[in-house]
Design an enzyme around this catalytic site. Structure first.
Site, PDB file in Angstrom:
ATOM      1  N   THR A 158       0.859  -1.188   0.000  1.00 57.58           N
ATOM      2  CA  THR A 158       0.000   0.000   0.000  1.00 57.58           C
ATOM      3  C   THR A 158       0.890   1.231   0.000  1.00 57.58           C
ATOM      4  OG1 THR A 158      -1.985   0.950   1.010  1.00 57.58           O
ATOM      5  CG2 THR A 158      -0.222   0.276   2.517  1.00 57.58           C
ATOM      6  N   CYS A 159       0.297   2.404  -0.112  1.00 61.73           N
ATOM      7  CA  CYS A 159       1.070   3.642  -0.021  1.00 61.73           C
ATOM      8  C   CYS A 159       1.539   3.842   1.417  1.00 61.73           C
ATOM      9  CB  CYS A 159       0.229   4.835  -0.466  1.00 61.73           C
ATOM     10  SG  CYS A 159      -0.121   4.817  -2.230  1.00 61.73           S
ATOM     11  N   SER A 160       2.722   4.391   1.560  1.00 59.54           N
ATOM     12  CA  SER A 160       3.334   4.594   2.874  1.00 59.54           C
ATOM     13  C   SER A 160       2.907   5.919   3.491  1.00 59.54           C
ATOM     14  CB  SER A 160       4.849   4.574   2.723  1.00 59.54           C
ATOM     15  OG  SER A 160       5.480   4.929   3.928  1.00 59.54           O
TER      16      SER A 160
END
Length: 182
Positions: A158-160
């Site tokens: 996922t996006c951080s």
């Protein structure tokens, strides 16, 4: 039954991660569509189009958005904490009549240029080098789970929250596989 692209269900106990898994012929459709095929900013949890839907590859990859409201794969960002990891060490996936339990062995935030998304390997040695790279990036300590080139792994991406354009990645080893005879 609602969507032929549905291949399973993922759960991480004690988190908001409890969703159907879908797979399309590309890795963009389910970024903007829900598991029913409707347009959605939340997208879906989906398997990489290069993977086989039965989780038989050495490395299977699932993607999901990091939603600010805490849904989808948002809770993966909590794995930067050793305490959170210790309380949520396993991933459960039910797919095509098979229950699989995966033990997390590595998690980190990374720039997109780190190749954690490789799905095919020319040799056990190449796979072993890949696994060692995943271990070396880990922000948590999990010496209880050892991974070898004979193991199957699952990656959640996922996006951080930590890096602009970065990714939060969680890697887990298959530790249990039970066929549902019902």
């Amino acid at each position: 039954e609602i969507n032929d692209d549905t291949i399973g269900w993922i759960t991480i106990a004690g988190t908001s991660i409890d969703y159907p898994i879908v797979q399309a012929s590309d890795n963009s459709y389910y970024l903007t569509h829900d598991c029913y095929g409707n347009k959605s900013k939340y997208g879906s949890v989906f398997m990489d189009c290069r993977n086989t839907a039965d989780f038989s590859d050495n490395h299977s990859i699932l993607y999901g958005h990091n939603m600010k409201n805490g849904s989808m794969f948002h809770d993966l960002n909590e794995y930067g904490s050793q305490v959170f990891f210790d309380e949520h060490p396993d991933i459960e996936v039910y797919s095509q009549g098979v229950y699989r339990k995966w033990a997390i062995f590595s998690t980190y935030s990374t720039e997109p240029d780190f190749n954690y998304l490789q799905t095919a390997f020319d040799s056990p040695e190449e796979y072993s080098i890949f696994l060692n790279a995943l271990f070396s990036h880990s922000e948590i300590n999990n010496e209880k789970v050892q991974v070898t080139a004979q193991d199957k792994i699952l990656t959640l991406s996922t996006c951080s929250d930590d890096l602009e354009n970065g990714r939060r990645v969680v890697h887990a080893k298959l530790v249990e596989e039970v066929i549902d005879d019902e």
